[in-house]
Motif scaffolding. Structure first.
Motif, PDB file in Angstrom:
ATOM      1  N   GLN A 142       0.832  -1.209   0.000  1.00  0.00           N
ATOM      2  CA  GLN A 142       0.000   0.000   0.000  1.00  0.00           C
ATOM      3  C   GLN A 142       0.866   1.259   0.000  1.00  0.00           C
ATOM      4  O   GLN A 142       0.576   2.225  -0.701  1.00  0.00           O
ATOM      5  N   LYS A 143       1.943   1.231   0.779  1.00  0.00           N
ATOM      6  CA  LYS A 143       2.868   2.377   0.838  1.00  0.00           C
ATOM      7  C   LYS A 143       3.564   2.599  -0.506  1.00  0.00           C
ATOM      8  O   LYS A 143       3.923   3.722  -0.859  1.00  0.00           O
ATOM      9  N   GLN A 144       3.747   1.504  -1.258  1.00  0.00           N
ATOM     10  CA  GLN A 144       4.402   1.583  -2.567  1.00  0.00           C
ATOM     11  C   GLN A 144       3.391   1.861  -3.697  1.00  0.00           C
ATOM     12  O   GLN A 144       3.768   1.924  -4.863  1.00  0.00           O
ATOM     13  N   ASN A 145       2.111   1.992  -3.309  1.00  0.00           N
ATOM     14  CA  ASN A 145       1.033   2.180  -4.284  1.00  0.00           C
ATOM     15  C   ASN A 145       0.906   0.980  -5.232  1.00  0.00           C
ATOM     16  O   ASN A 145       0.518   1.121  -6.395  1.00  0.00           O
ATOM     17  N   GLU A 146       1.231  -0.194  -4.724  1.00  0.00           N
ATOM     18  CA  GLU A 146       1.063  -1.435  -5.478  1.00  0.00           C
ATOM     19  C   GLU A 146      -0.336  -2.011  -5.280  1.00  0.00           C
ATOM     20  O   GLU A 146      -0.867  -2.710  -6.135  1.00  0.00           O
ATOM     21  N   VAL A 147      -0.893  -1.725  -4.095  1.00  0.00           N
ATOM     22  CA  VAL A 147      -2.238  -2.197  -3.734  1.00  0.00           C
ATOM     23  C   VAL A 147      -3.032  -0.990  -3.264  1.00  0.00           C
ATOM     24  O   VAL A 147      -2.478  -0.099  -2.599  1.00  0.00           O
ATOM     25  N   ARG A 148      -4.312  -0.943  -3.592  1.00  0.00           N
ATOM     26  CA  ARG A 148      -5.138   0.200  -3.191  1.00  0.00           C
ATOM     27  C   ARG A 148      -5.062   0.411  -1.683  1.00  0.00           C
ATOM     28  O   ARG A 148      -5.145  -0.538  -0.899  1.00  0.00           O
ATOM     29  N   ASN A 149      -4.892   1.679  -1.294  1.00  0.00           N
ATOM     30  CA  ASN A 149      -4.686   1.976   0.126  1.00  0.00           C
ATOM     31  C   ASN A 149      -5.880   2.661   0.784  1.00  0.00           C
ATOM     32  O   ASN A 149      -5.759   3.222   1.856  1.00  0.00           O
ATOM     33  N   ASP A 150      -7.036   2.600   0.116  1.00  0.00           N
ATOM     34  CA  ASP A 150      -8.249   3.165   0.715  1.00  0.00           C
ATOM     35  C   ASP A 150      -9.009   2.131   1.537  1.00  0.00           C
ATOM     36  O   ASP A 150     -10.085   2.397   2.050  1.00  0.00           O
ATOM     37  N   ILE A 151      -8.425   0.933   1.653  1.00  0.00           N
ATOM     38  CA  ILE A 151      -9.038  -0.156   2.428  1.00  0.00           C
ATOM     39  C   ILE A 151      -8.018  -0.671   3.428  1.00  0.00           C
ATOM     40  O   ILE A 151      -6.853  -0.898   3.074  1.00  0.00           O
ATOM     41  N   ASP A 152      -8.443  -0.856   4.669  1.00  0.00           N
ATOM     42  CA  ASP A 152      -7.554  -1.365   5.704  1.00  0.00           C
ATOM     43  C   ASP A 152      -7.030  -2.752   5.313  1.00  0.00           C
ATOM     44  O   ASP A 152      -7.761  -3.571   4.761  1.00  0.00           O
ATOM     45  N   ALA A 153      -5.750  -3.005   5.609  1.00  0.00           N
ATOM     46  CA  ALA A 153      -5.089  -4.255   5.219  1.00  0.00           C
ATOM     47  C   ALA A 153      -5.812  -5.501   5.719  1.00  0.00           C
ATOM     48  O   ALA A 153      -5.834  -6.530   5.035  1.00  0.00           O
ATOM     49  N   ILE A 154      -6.420  -5.430   6.905  1.00  0.00           N
ATOM     50  CA  ILE A 154      -7.100  -6.603   7.455  1.00  0.00           C
ATOM     51  C   ILE A 154      -8.296  -7.018   6.607  1.00  0.00           C
ATOM     52  O   ILE A 154      -8.598  -8.201   6.463  1.00  0.00           O
ATOM     53  N   TYR A 155      -8.967  -6.026   5.981  1.00  0.00           N
ATOM     54  CA  TYR A 155     -10.099  -6.343   5.097  1.00  0.00           C
ATOM     55  C   TYR A 155      -9.609  -6.985   3.804  1.00  0.00           C
ATOM     56  O   TYR A 155     -10.268  -7.863   3.242  1.00  0.00           O
ATOM     57  N   ILE A 156      -8.453  -6.553   3.348  1.00  0.00           N
ATOM     58  CA  ILE A 156      -7.876  -7.163   2.148  1.00  0.00           C
ATOM     59  C   ILE A 156      -7.487  -8.606   2.441  1.00  0.00           C
ATOM     60  O   ILE A 156      -7.679  -9.498   1.611  1.00  0.00           O
ATOM     61  N   LEU A 157      -6.932  -8.842   3.640  1.00  0.00           N
ATOM     62  CA  LEU A 157      -6.608 -10.212   4.046  1.00  0.00           C
ATOM     63  C   LEU A 157      -7.864 -11.073   4.026  1.00  0.00           C
ATOM     64  O   LEU A 157      -7.853 -12.189   3.493  1.00  0.00           O
ATOM     65  N   GLU A 158      -8.958 -10.571   4.595  1.00  0.00           N
ATOM     66  CA  GLU A 158     -10.207 -11.333   4.632  1.00  0.00           C
ATOM     67  C   GLU A 158     -10.719 -11.617   3.212  1.00  0.00           C
ATOM     68  O   GLU A 158     -11.238 -12.694   2.930  1.00  0.00           O
ATOM     69  N   PHE A 159     -10.555 -10.629   2.320  1.00  0.00           N
ATOM     70  CA  PHE A 159     -10.958 -10.816   0.933  1.00  0.00           C
ATOM     71  C   PHE A 159     -10.147 -11.947   0.298  1.00  0.00           C
ATOM     72  O   PHE A 159     -10.698 -12.826  -0.378  1.00  0.00           O
ATOM     73  N   LEU A 160      -8.839 -11.944   0.534  1.00  0.00           N
ATOM     74  CA  LEU A 160      -7.967 -12.971  -0.036  1.00  0.00           C
ATOM     75  C   LEU A 160      -8.291 -14.363   0.518  1.00  0.00           C
ATOM     76  O   LEU A 160      -8.230 -15.353  -0.197  1.00  0.00           O
ATOM     77  N   ILE A 161      -8.648 -14.413   1.796  1.00  0.00           N
ATOM     78  CA  ILE A 161      -9.042 -15.689   2.400  1.00  0.00           C
ATOM     79  C   ILE A 161     -10.330 -16.206   1.752  1.00  0.00           C
ATOM     80  O   ILE A 161     -10.462 -17.390   1.438  1.00  0.00           O
ATOM     81  N   SER A 162     -11.287 -15.297   1.532  1.00  0.00           N
ATOM     82  CA  SER A 162     -12.549 -15.669   0.877  1.00  0.00           C
ATOM     83  C   SER A 162     -12.293 -16.172  -0.533  1.00  0.00           C
ATOM     84  O   SER A 162     -12.892 -17.154  -0.981  1.00  0.00           O
ATOM     85  N   VAL A 163     -11.375 -15.500  -1.234  1.00  0.00           N
ATOM     86  CA  VAL A 163     -11.006 -15.907  -2.590  1.00  0.00           C
ATOM     87  C   VAL A 163     -10.404 -17.317  -2.574  1.00  0.00           C
ATOM     88  O   VAL A 163     -10.749 -18.162  -3.403  1.00  0.00           O
ATOM     89  N   THR A 164      -9.518 -17.555  -1.624  1.00  0.00           N
ATOM     90  CA  THR A 164      -8.882 -18.871  -1.513  1.00  0.00           C
ATOM     91  C   THR A 164      -9.912 -19.967  -1.273  1.00  0.00           C
ATOM     92  O   THR A 164      -9.846 -21.042  -1.874  1.00  0.00           O
ATOM     93  N   LYS A 165     -10.879 -19.691  -0.401  1.00  0.00           N
ATOM     94  CA  LYS A 165     -11.940 -20.676  -0.129  1.00  0.00           C
ATOM     95  C   LYS A 165     -12.772 -20.923  -1.380  1.00  0.00           C
ATOM     96  O   LYS A 165     -13.141 -22.055  -1.687  1.00  0.00           O
ATOM     97  N   GLY A 166     -13.079 -19.828  -2.103  1.00  0.00           N
ATOM     98  CA  GLY A 166     -13.857 -19.957  -3.333  1.00  0.00           C
ATOM     99  C   GLY A 166     -13.130 -20.765  -4.382  1.00  0.00           C
ATOM    100  O   GLY A 166     -13.720 -21.622  -5.055  1.00  0.00           O
TER     101      GLY A 166
END
Length: 209
Positions: A142-166
């Motif tokens: 997020q600091k490098q502007n590689e990933v959107r930084n308008d969302i807290d990192a913990i929510y992105i982690l949860e999104f990635l976990i949901s993706v993995t389950k899917g």
């Protein structure tokens, strides 16, 4: 060496044999078919010795899972720490190639999630160790502007976990490459900064002309 010290050394070496045999048994048979008594006997130990040290079957399996995850954690953290940009992750995902059907036949993975106590332990352990490593890398990106930084990192982690389950659910019935390609698109469009998505799509359109 005194007889007492010799006995301790013998027991200690047998404990290591027990753990080695048990890990193989667990990965090959899963939780429900894991034969605790057989493993203890194969290691040349008494039930009372093992029960006193590790508890009953479920307690021992949790110990084994933690031991396996602890071993994998070192290489996982090293890999994540060395990632330089978000595209490296996307490329890694795209180039994966597994025969999921064979893996599921060889390793009873589903079995690890049918036991509530064990699945709860794995879930908690993941967040405390692996999850924290991922969150730290997300913040770095997020600091490098590689990933959107308008969302807290913990929510992105949860999104990635949901993706993995899917992905895990779909991989049982669909082609591996098809699932990975579609999920890469979803991850890229969901997490890349909007201006980077526009640039990538613009370059692709220019290429088509």
């Amino acid at each position: 060496m005194s007889k007492k010290n010799k006995t301790r050394k013998t027991t200690s070496s047998k404990i290591q044999v027990l753990i080695d045999i048990a890990k193989v048994e667990l990965l090959n048979k899963g939780i429900s078919r894991f034969n605790y008594e057989k493993v203890i006997k194969s290691a040349g130990l008494s039930k009372s010795t093992v029960y006193e040290k590790y508890g009953k079957k479920e307690d021992f399996i949790i110990f084994l899972i933690k031991s396996i995850l602890d071993e994998l954690y070192i290489s996982f953290k090293k890999y994540v720490d060395e990632l330089k940009n978000f595209d490296e992750i996307l490329e890694y995902i795209s180039n994966l190639n597994f025969d999921i059907e064979s893996i599921l036949k060889e390793y009873p993975i589903d079995d690890f999630f049918t036991n509530k106590r064990i699945s709860t332990f794995v879930n908690n352990y993941f967040y405390q160790t692996y999850g924290q490593v991922i969150v730290n890398k997300i913040i770095e990106f997020q600091k490098q502007n590689e990933v959107r930084n308008d969302i807290d990192a913990i929510y992105i982690l949860e999104f990635l976990i949901s993706v993995t389950k899917g992905m895990g659910f779909l991989l049982k019935n669909r082609n591996f490459k098809e699932v990975v390609t579609n999920y890469r698109k979803l991850i890229e469009n969901a997490l890349k900064p909007i201006e980077k998505i526009i640039i990538v799509k613009g370059d692709a359109n220019l290429g088509e002309k």
